[in-house]
Design an enzyme around this catalytic site. Structure first.
Site: not given
Length: 218
Positions: A61-63, A65, A164
């Protein structure tokens, strides 16, 4: 470069655990895997491995998120889970709050994505060089006062920053997005308002369908 200030390490929020896999709830602001530099060693996988040394990453997961992350226990399970992801047998749903009124209220975004190499880690839409990328969305609610829309998202592919970039391309960037929203929209939230809320997949050993949910924190 975005400063890295990971949240304080508290007890792991474990959503599911057995001898094959671990499902954890990642807080916003925490990297999934170590970044470059000693200051970016603290991340979700290192925190989990401190308690479960056999834990291995199968997706990220993105930082910014928050939400559900699945980790394998051992190399055999890592391979099995990776195959499930590659074969699109893992179904994920996300919640997001975006700027503006999204219309139509449901649909599918098909926009090919690629890395914007001079501006990494940003991704861009490229019909010439991008990889096929699909996201289904459904509007859950519109806040007329704030002019924001809460949406349910289902990524059919797993490209970097896919949700995103797809929402930005629709003209509805996610609130709190430091990469894809302008400063005014970014400042409307103290964090990226994107959360991995649900996941469903067959257990690699038993074949039992696992459905795991994480409460949406915004």
């Amino acid at each position: 470069m975005i400063d890295y200030n990971p949240p304080t390490h508290t007890d792991l929020n474990i959503l599911y655990l057995d001898d094959s896999l671990i499902v954890v709830d990642k807080p916003t602001g925490l990297l999934s895997v170590p970044g470059r530099g000693e200051d970016k060693h603290d991340c979700m996988i290192t925190r989990v491995q401190a308690e479960f040394p056999d834990a291995l990453i199968v997706h990220r997961l993105d930082m910014g998120t928050s939400g559900i992350m699945v980790m394998a226990r051992g190399k055999t399970m890592e391979r099995s889970l990776s195959i499930l992801f590659q074969n699109r047998q893992v179904h994920k749903r996300y919640a997001a709050v975006v700027t503006g009124k999204v219309s139509p209220t449901r649909g599918e975004i098909n926009l090919p994505l690629m890395t914007d190499w001079p501006n990494r880690p940003r991704q861009i839409v490229s019909f010439e060089w991008g990889k096929p990328s699909q996201t289904r969305y459904q509007v859950l609610a519109y806040d007329a006062v704030a002019d924001t829309t809460r949406v349910d998202l289902e990524p059919l592919t797993g490209r970097t920053h896919q949700l995103r970039v797809h929402l930005q391309a629709l003209g509805h960037p996610i609130l709190g997005d430091e990469l894809y929203a302008d400063p005014i929209i970014c400042a409307q939230a103290a964090r990226l308002l994107l959360h991995a809320a649900a996941i469903c997949f067959p257990h690699p050993q038993s074949g039992e369908i696992l459905t795991i949910n994480s409460p949406i924190p915004f």
